[in-house]
Motif scaffolding. Structure first.
Motif, PDB file in Angstrom:
ATOM      1  N   SER A 137    -113.755 -12.356 -21.453  1.00  0.00           N
ATOM      2  CA  SER A 137    -112.878 -13.241 -20.698  1.00  0.00           C
ATOM      3  C   SER A 137    -113.564 -14.584 -20.524  1.00  0.00           C
ATOM      4  O   SER A 137    -114.798 -14.674 -20.541  1.00  0.00           O
ATOM      5  CB  SER A 137    -112.561 -12.629 -19.333  1.00  0.00           C
ATOM      6  N   GLY A 140    -113.430 -16.159 -14.165  1.00  0.00           N
ATOM      7  CA  GLY A 140    -114.112 -15.292 -13.206  1.00  0.00           C
ATOM      8  C   GLY A 140    -115.613 -15.237 -13.474  1.00  0.00           C
ATOM      9  O   GLY A 140    -116.253 -16.251 -13.776  1.00  0.00           O
ATOM     10  N   ASP A 141    -116.215 -14.040 -13.349  1.00  0.00           N
ATOM     11  CA  ASP A 141    -117.622 -13.877 -13.683  1.00  0.00           C
ATOM     12  C   ASP A 141    -117.828 -14.307 -15.133  1.00  0.00           C
ATOM     13  O   ASP A 141    -117.049 -13.945 -16.017  1.00  0.00           O
ATOM     14  CB  ASP A 141    -118.046 -12.416 -13.508  1.00  0.00           C
ATOM     15  N   ARG A 142    -118.887 -15.052 -15.387  1.00  0.00           N
ATOM     16  CA  ARG A 142    -119.071 -15.543 -16.738  1.00  0.00           C
ATOM     17  C   ARG A 142    -120.555 -15.662 -17.071  1.00  0.00           C
ATOM     18  O   ARG A 142    -121.408 -15.609 -16.180  1.00  0.00           O
ATOM     19  CB  ARG A 142    -118.383 -16.885 -16.939  1.00  0.00           C
ATOM     20  N   TYR A 159    -121.977 -14.468 -11.159  1.00  0.00           N
ATOM     21  CA  TYR A 159    -120.973 -13.519 -10.705  1.00  0.00           C
ATOM     22  C   TYR A 159    -120.931 -13.500  -9.182  1.00  0.00           C
ATOM     23  O   TYR A 159    -121.800 -14.092  -8.505  1.00  0.00           O
ATOM     24  CB  TYR A 159    -121.274 -12.108 -11.236  1.00  0.00           C
ATOM     25  N   THR A 160    -119.938 -12.869  -8.626  1.00  0.00           N
ATOM     26  CA  THR A 160    -119.764 -12.769  -7.183  1.00  0.00           C
ATOM     27  C   THR A 160    -120.025 -11.340  -6.736  1.00  0.00           C
ATOM     28  O   THR A 160    -119.478 -10.388  -7.313  1.00  0.00           O
ATOM     29  CB  THR A 160    -118.335 -13.175  -6.779  1.00  0.00           C
ATOM     30  N   ASN A 164    -118.927 -11.610  -1.523  1.00  0.00           N
ATOM     31  CA  ASN A 164    -118.343 -12.878  -1.968  1.00  0.00           C
ATOM     32  C   ASN A 164    -119.392 -13.987  -2.072  1.00  0.00           C
ATOM     33  O   ASN A 164    -119.090 -15.172  -1.914  1.00  0.00           O
ATOM     34  CB  ASN A 164    -117.203 -13.320  -1.046  1.00  0.00           C
TER      35      ASN A 164
END
Length: 409
Positions: A137, A140-142, A159-160, A164
């Motif tokens: 993807s 988002g997280d990357r 990432y989270t 959060n």
């Protein structure tokens, strides 16, 4: 085709066609809606290979995070067939918990794309099997991957967490942490991909005119690709962060870093701890401890505290044994990170007179070295509690100047 990359604990396979069977951990990476990809690269980090630190990737500032060493120095890639790249991991001795796994899509020319997937909570089983599927993807997280001129690869995963909070982890080759293709001594800034100027080398001096902060420096500078050279000028060291002493250290002990000068010529503001002993200089209690506070030096931004000493050529070195006595300093006593607890854990005091050291206070942008002095005294009367108090009143603004410094170029 099946290519194996073997390490002591883990074997990894990249497969041209589906290779999952009844052994190990299979990972199938689907490209999803991403176009223009030819293969996928997999980064695998075992839990025991990670430690906190700072890395500067290309075109970015330095970020802190978990630095995880790659299980093998070779890159692990698999071609995409029918929209999927397949990998298999095998544990050689026992089940292996993984810190994280990162998959990055590679374009047809071999360069990394911005399509990625980050996996947590995986374990490679020694016996039996497990199959995991994930999809690349761009939201988002990357992950951000970069490749060195020698074809080593590094990745930063952002990432989270469940709270959060934005977190970062790096998976890196242990011999070239910044993937710039340089190795020591030609790699002058092992954690900075592209230092803009020559950087000071090993700590060996204190400046005579420190300005707003007494920063430990070096008369040697190192240029990436060339190595170190002598300049004769004491320049502050700021990689990975500046390290500062109270201003009086530069005023009186400037020049070559001389720990003996600190003891013989200085009576600086300090934390002074009195440690009761028996007449034989042993612990008077099996549970001998006390508390202290570095906040008396007008420090409020305490990220971490560590006990140690200074050494020429090495700078601050963590240390827990002082004249035979093993002391443990733990931060955050009572929830305040500027408070600490100190325990005499073992060993007999074999010295005479006061013993000197430093508490390194890590802030968000620097390290502050607070002098600490230990007085081992026969108990006489009273209890066995260690008492730590502020001796002298810090009046200079050296630490304030250090916390305002920039830690990275």
């Amino acid at each position: 085709m099946r290519a194996y990359l073997r390490a002591a604990a883990l074997a990894l396979a990249a497969c041209a066609t589906g290779c999952f069977d009844d052994k190990g951990l299979g990972i199938e990476v689907d490209v999803g809606d991403t176009t223009g990809l030819a293969s996928v690269e997999l980064f695998v980090a075992l839990q025991q290979t990670c430690a906190n630190g700072d890395i500067q990737a290309p075109t970015m500032k330095a970020f802190d995070g978990a630095l995880c060493m790659r299980d093998t120095p070779q890159r692990l890639t698999a071609p995409i067939k029918d929209g999927t790249a397949t990998f298999r991991l095998e544990a050689a001795v026992q089940d292996l918990p993984l810190q994280l796994v990162v998959a990055v899509g590679l374009k047809t020319d071999g360069t990394p794309s911005d399509a990625s997937s980050i996996l947590f909570g995986l374990t490679v089983p020694r016996t039996g099997s497990q199959l995991v599927r994930t999809t690349l993807s761009t939201g988002g997280d990357r992950a951000f991957e970069w490749i060195s001129p020698t074809n080593a690869s590094c990745v930063m995963a952002t990432y989270t967490d469940p709270n959060n909070t934005i977190m970062r982890s790096f998976i890196l080759p242990k011999d070239d942490l910044d993937c710039d293709g340089l190795l020591p001594p030609r790699d002058c800034a092992p954690t900075l991909f592209d230092p803009k100027t020559a950087v000071p080398a090993e700590p060996n001096c204190l400046p005579a005119d420190p300005g707003s902060a007494c920063m430990i420096g070096s008369t040697r500078q190192c240029t990436d690709g060339k190595g170190p050279s002598e300049t004769g000028i004491c320049k502050p060291i700021q990689d990975p962060f500046p390290t500062c002493l109270p201003h009086t250290y530069c005023e009186i002990c400037h020049g070559p870093l001389d720990v003996g000068c600190f003891v013989s010529k200085l009576d600086p503001p300090r934390i002074q701890c009195t440690i009761p002993t028996t007449d034989g200089h042993t612990m008077c209690d099996d549970n001998e401890r006390g508390t202290g506070d570095v906040g008396g030096f007008s420090i409020t931004d305490c990220e971490d505290l560590e006990l140690g000493d200074l050494q020429t050529g090495s700078g601050f070195v963590a240390k827990d044994t002082f004249a035979g006595a093993s002391l443990n300093l733990s931060a955050g006593d009572g929830g305040n990170k500027c408070l600490f607890r100190i325990d005499w854990q073992s060993g007999d005091f074999t010295g005479s007179g006061p013993v000197h050291g430093f508490v390194r206070v890590r802030t968000q942008t620097s390290a502050l070295l607070v002098p600490i002095q230990f007085e081992f005294q026969p108990l006489g009367s009273g209890n066995c509690e260690i008492t730590c108090e502020l001796a002298g009143v810090p009046t200079d603004a050296g630490f304030a100047g250090c916390t305002a410094a920039t830690a990275t170029p």
